[in-house]
Design a protein around this motif. Structure first.
Motif, PDB file in Angstrom:
ATOM      1  N   SER A   1       0.851  -1.314  -0.287  1.00  0.00           N
ATOM      2  CA  SER A   1      -0.289  -0.623  -0.180  1.00  0.00           C
ATOM      3  C   SER A   1       1.010   1.461  -0.444  1.00  0.00           C
ATOM      4  CB  SER A   1      -1.261   0.003   1.142  1.00  0.00           C
ATOM      5  OG  SER A   1      -1.485  -1.068   1.410  1.00  0.00           O
ATOM      6  N   LEU A   2       1.809   1.843  -0.585  1.00  0.00           N
ATOM      7  CA  LEU A   2       2.701   2.445  -1.176  1.00  0.00           C
ATOM      8  C   LEU A   2       2.478   3.514  -2.578  1.00  0.00           C
ATOM      9  CD1 LEU A   2       6.264   0.833  -0.218  1.00  0.00           C
ATOM     10  CD2 LEU A   2       4.265   2.285   1.014  1.00  0.00           C
ATOM     11  N   LYS A   3       2.849   4.072  -2.215  1.00  0.00           N
ATOM     12  CA  LYS A   3       2.592   5.392  -3.461  1.00  0.00           C
ATOM     13  C   LYS A   3       3.800   5.166  -4.440  1.00  0.00           C
ATOM     14  CE  LYS A   3      -1.681   8.748  -3.139  1.00  0.00           C
ATOM     15  NZ  LYS A   3      -2.358   6.854  -2.022  1.00  0.00           N
ATOM     16  N   ILE A   4       3.686   5.566  -5.710  1.00  0.00           N
ATOM     17  CA  ILE A   4       4.698   5.547  -6.172  1.00  0.00           C
ATOM     18  C   ILE A   4       4.766   7.155  -7.264  1.00  0.00           C
ATOM     19  CG2 ILE A   4       6.007   4.473  -8.832  1.00  0.00           C
ATOM     20  CD1 ILE A   4       4.845   2.013  -8.299  1.00  0.00           C
ATOM     21  N   LEU A   5       5.972   8.235  -7.099  1.00  0.00           N
ATOM     22  CA  LEU A   5       6.095   9.428  -7.155  1.00  0.00           C
ATOM     23  C   LEU A   5       6.769   9.399  -8.300  1.00  0.00           C
ATOM     24  CD1 LEU A   5       5.974  12.261  -8.671  1.00  0.00           C
ATOM     25  CD2 LEU A   5       6.913  12.764  -5.876  1.00  0.00           C
ATOM     26  N   GLU A   6       7.336   9.021  -9.946  1.00  0.00           N
ATOM     27  CA  GLU A   6       7.890   8.479 -10.963  1.00  0.00           C
ATOM     28  C   GLU A   6       8.607  10.182 -11.384  1.00  0.00           C
ATOM     29  OE1 GLU A   6       6.327   7.156 -14.672  1.00  0.00           O
ATOM     30  OE2 GLU A   6       4.657   6.784 -13.575  1.00  0.00           O
ATOM     31  N   ASP A   7      10.025   9.663 -10.733  1.00  0.00           N
ATOM     32  CA  ASP A   7      10.759  10.959 -11.374  1.00  0.00           C
ATOM     33  C   ASP A   7      11.573  10.593 -12.277  1.00  0.00           C
ATOM     34  OD1 ASP A   7      12.929  13.013 -11.379  1.00  0.00           O
ATOM     35  OD2 ASP A   7      13.989  12.996  -9.701  1.00  0.00           O
ATOM     36  N   ALA A   8      10.543  11.743 -13.842  1.00  0.00           N
ATOM     37  CA  ALA A   8      10.753  11.741 -15.269  1.00  0.00           C
ATOM     38  C   ALA A   8      11.185  12.757 -15.883  1.00  0.00           C
ATOM     39  CB  ALA A   8       8.722  10.957 -15.410  1.00  0.00           C
ATOM     40  N   ALA A   9      12.092  13.745 -14.617  1.00  0.00           N
ATOM     41  CA  ALA A   9      12.732  14.815 -15.139  1.00  0.00           C
ATOM     42  C   ALA A   9      13.208  14.795 -16.362  1.00  0.00           C
ATOM     43  CB  ALA A   9      13.249  15.638 -13.567  1.00  0.00           C
ATOM     44  N   GLN A  10      14.499  13.245 -16.773  1.00  0.00           N
ATOM     45  CA  GLN A  10      14.873  13.384 -17.759  1.00  0.00           C
ATOM     46  C   GLN A  10      14.475  12.544 -18.917  1.00  0.00           C
ATOM     47  OE1 GLN A  10      18.412  12.030 -16.193  1.00  0.00           O
ATOM     48  NE2 GLN A  10      18.746  13.392 -15.027  1.00  0.00           N
ATOM     49  N   ALA A  11      12.372  12.344 -18.890  1.00  0.00           N
ATOM     50  CA  ALA A  11      12.534  11.470 -19.015  1.00  0.00           C
ATOM     51  C   ALA A  11      10.991  12.008 -20.363  1.00  0.00           C
ATOM     52  CB  ALA A  11      11.709  10.042 -18.474  1.00  0.00           C
ATOM     53  N   HIS A  12      10.703  12.879 -20.954  1.00  0.00           N
ATOM     54  CA  HIS A  12       9.763  13.374 -21.706  1.00  0.00           C
ATOM     55  C   HIS A  12       9.771  12.121 -22.852  1.00  0.00           C
ATOM     56  CE1 HIS A  12      12.820  16.007 -19.719  1.00  0.00           C
ATOM     57  NE2 HIS A  12      11.061  17.288 -19.670  1.00  0.00           N
ATOM     58  N   GLY A  13       8.481  11.919 -22.205  1.00  0.00           N
ATOM     59  CA  GLY A  13       8.241  11.459 -24.061  1.00  0.00           C
ATOM     60  C   GLY A  13       8.725   9.744 -23.649  1.00  0.00           C
ATOM     61  N   ALA A  14       9.710   9.494 -22.598  1.00  0.00           N
ATOM     62  CA  ALA A  14       9.446   7.722 -23.083  1.00  0.00           C
ATOM     63  C   ALA A  14       8.325   6.915 -22.346  1.00  0.00           C
ATOM     64  CB  ALA A  14      10.898   7.832 -21.168  1.00  0.00           C
ATOM     65  N   GLU A  15       9.339   6.015 -22.397  1.00  0.00           N
ATOM     66  CA  GLU A  15       8.247   4.606 -22.269  1.00  0.00           C
ATOM     67  C   GLU A  15       8.027   3.552 -21.544  1.00  0.00           C
ATOM     68  OE1 GLU A  15       5.985   5.337 -27.077  1.00  0.00           O
ATOM     69  OE2 GLU A  15       6.015   3.757 -26.408  1.00  0.00           O
ATOM     70  N   TRP A  16       7.436   2.564 -21.180  1.00  0.00           N
ATOM     71  CA  TRP A  16       7.256   1.629 -20.476  1.00  0.00           C
ATOM     72  C   TRP A  16       6.855   0.393 -21.531  1.00  0.00           C
ATOM     73  CZ3 TRP A  16      11.175  -0.900 -17.772  1.00  0.00           C
ATOM     74  CH2 TRP A  16      10.761  -2.167 -17.253  1.00  0.00           C
ATOM     75  N   ARG A  17       7.188  -0.250 -22.003  1.00  0.00           N
ATOM     76  CA  ARG A  17       5.535  -1.330 -23.006  1.00  0.00           C
ATOM     77  C   ARG A  17       4.611  -0.617 -23.631  1.00  0.00           C
ATOM     78  NH1 ARG A  17       3.033  -5.126 -19.526  1.00  0.00           N
ATOM     79  NH2 ARG A  17       3.480  -4.263 -17.672  1.00  0.00           N
ATOM     80  N   GLY A  18       5.378  -0.130 -23.719  1.00  0.00           N
ATOM     81  CA  GLY A  18       4.055   1.413 -24.958  1.00  0.00           C
ATOM     82  C   GLY A  18       3.212   2.042 -24.019  1.00  0.00           C
ATOM     83  N   ARG A  19       3.744   2.184 -22.902  1.00  0.00           N
ATOM     84  CA  ARG A  19       3.481   3.138 -22.032  1.00  0.00           C
ATOM     85  C   ARG A  19       4.463   4.947 -21.903  1.00  0.00           C
ATOM     86  NH1 ARG A  19      -0.903   2.288 -17.256  1.00  0.00           N
ATOM     87  NH2 ARG A  19      -1.092   4.439 -17.081  1.00  0.00           N
ATOM     88  N   ARG A  20       3.471   5.843 -21.986  1.00  0.00           N
ATOM     89  CA  ARG A  20       4.268   7.307 -21.549  1.00  0.00           C
ATOM     90  C   ARG A  20       4.981   7.055 -20.407  1.00  0.00           C
ATOM     91  NH1 ARG A  20       5.334  10.436 -26.727  1.00  0.00           N
ATOM     92  NH2 ARG A  20       5.797   9.386 -28.428  1.00  0.00           N
ATOM     93  N   VAL A  21       5.636   7.044 -19.621  1.00  0.00           N
ATOM     94  CA  VAL A  21       6.195   7.422 -18.396  1.00  0.00           C
ATOM     95  C   VAL A  21       5.566   8.698 -17.771  1.00  0.00           C
ATOM     96  CG1 VAL A  21       8.706   6.200 -18.819  1.00  0.00           C
ATOM     97  CG2 VAL A  21       8.067   8.717 -18.315  1.00  0.00           C
ATOM     98  N   GLY A  22       5.155   8.685 -16.596  1.00  0.00           N
ATOM     99  CA  GLY A  22       4.779  10.048 -15.356  1.00  0.00           C
ATOM    100  C   GLY A  22       3.674   9.420 -15.181  1.00  0.00           C
TER     101      GLY A  22
END
Ligand SMILES: Cc1ncc(COP(=O)(O)O)c(C=O)c1O
Length: 400
Positions: free
Chosen positions: A170-191
């Motif tokens: 029961s934790l939350k995830i905050l993605e630090d995508a400061a450097q990852a504009h447009g990056a994708e994980w299995r077809g889905r963009r991060v953020g």
């Protein structure tokens, strides 16, 4: 004859030892702009709405959310403030714990410390340099609330494993995508694969307006809180001097949004070029013993390549320390950096016993090449290989 000999010796010596650098031409400059930025900046100027209520800000938020496959995107002053706003919006209280990789930009930790949170450092995966889910698992306590994976260099962290852990505990995830504009994980963009994500638009970033940040999320409730927190705790609708939350003025201006809109239009083309440049560089550097481009996980369907990172093995370079290798490579005209130090190195941040993979990456292995180098042509990238090979040939002569 003598002079010819002298000249060819100078040519073949590394530049750090007084030889000619492999490269005298600069790589493409960054940031870039054209008429589109100028046009939109004028539009912002003439609109008379330079802050709250600016239409270009709204347009960018809508388009950036779509670009990142998120329901919401909210602009703010920079990536550091974005982290702070997001953590506060998630309801964290002083004393709560967040887990961050020790191999990241300092703001990943300071934003949490500013809110009185406890920062706990996880190790990184030795192949991707992103947070190691197994290390995270061991650090979870009753007080842990959030995991902050950092998509270092624009490569998504292992979001499958992290989401599994977050759901279990029961934790939350905050993605630090400061450097990852447009990056994708299995077809889905991060953020917005985690509960929320943050981006930076600092001038080195792949999409930039000098200084800026954004928070992405699929949650309407979080988006409302974020909107309010960056706007001094005001509600979305209500009188101007009503403050329902303890927030900050972390708003952006219409001028920044104008530049961002133009940059976003150009982003898809540049993303393709960086991917192409990285593929070429992978092939070139794989041929050099002692240089190992980071391997690509198949689940990373798009790497944003804010940085191109390779592993350096000093044993193949007459034991030349990484720092000296980087100096020598720079002297050859190749932009590069030794990258992060472990966060626990800084005396004003929480301490930790050394984490093995963070130690290895930061002190021995990781060499970073900035994204704009990838925008150049194959012959320009061949200079990187040539410079490395030259240093290697003479590594025993370079003073330590
Ligand atoms: C991984 C990471 N997190 C956070 C930030 C903070 O962003 P900003 O510089 O816009 O405050 C950066 C920016 O350099 C970053 O690279």
């Amino acid at each position: 004859m003598q002079r010819e000999l002298y000249r060819s010796r100078r040519m073949s010596l590394p530049a750090i030892l007084g030889g000619e650098p492999v490269r005298k031409e600069p790589y493409p400059s960054w940031p870039i702009y054209d008429k589109r930025e100028e046009e939109l900046l004028l539009k912002a100027l003439r609109s008379g709405r330079w802050s709250v209520g600016g239409k270009l800000q709204e347009e960018f938020e809508r388009k950036f959310a779509e670009f990142q496959h998120a329901k919401h995107a909210l602009l703010c002053v920079n990536g550091t403030a974005a982290l702070k706003i997001a953590l506060k919006a998630m309801g964290l209280k002083p004393g709560d714990e967040v887990i961050v990789p020790a191999y990241t930009f300092i703001a990943t930790a300071t934003s949490a410390l500013d809110l009185g949170l406890r920062v706990v450092y996880a190790d990184i995966d030795p192949e991707s340099y992103t947070i190691d889910p197994e290390s995270v698992r061991k650090l979870i306590t009753e007080k842990t609330r959030v995991i902050i994976p950092v998509h270092v260099a624009g490569r998504p962290a292992d979001l499958d494993a992290l989401k599994e852990i977050a759901e279990e505990r029961s934790l939350k995830i905050l993605e630090d995508a400061a450097q990852a504009h447009g990056a994708e994980w299995r077809g889905r963009r991060v953020g917005a694969i985690g509960d929320a994500g943050i981006f930076s638009f600092y001038q080195s970033k792949n999409i930039t307006c000098g200084e800026g940040g954004a928070i992405t999320t699929n949650s309407d409730e979080l988006a409302d809180k974020i909107w309010s927190l960056r706007n001094v705790g005001r509600p979305r609708t209500g009188p101007w001097y009503e403050h329902r939350l303890y927030g900050w003025n972390y708003r952006i201006t219409e001028f920044q949004a104008a530049v961002l809109l133009a940059q976003l239009e150009r982003a898809p083309g540049l993303m393709e070029r960086r991917e192409r440049g990285a593929r070429i560089l992978d092939e070139l550097l794989m041929q050099v013993d002692g240089i190992d481009p980071l391997k690509r996980d198949k689940r990373v369907t798009r790497h944003a390549y804010h940085l191109y990172i390779f592993k350096y093995d000093r044993r193949e370079f007459s034991n030349l320390p990484k720092q000296k290798f980087v100096e020598a490579l720079r002297a050859e005209g190749i932009p590069c950096s030794p990258g992060y130090r472990p966060l626990y190195d800084y005396p004003f941040l929480p301490s930790s016993s050394p984490l093995p993979n963070v130690e290895k990456a930061s002190r021995e292995e990781a060499v970073w090449i900035p994204q704009y180098v990838l925008l150049s042509e194959k012959r320009d990238l061949e200079d990187v290989q040539e410079a490395i090979e030259k240093i290697k040939r003479h590594a025993d002569k370079i003073p330590r």
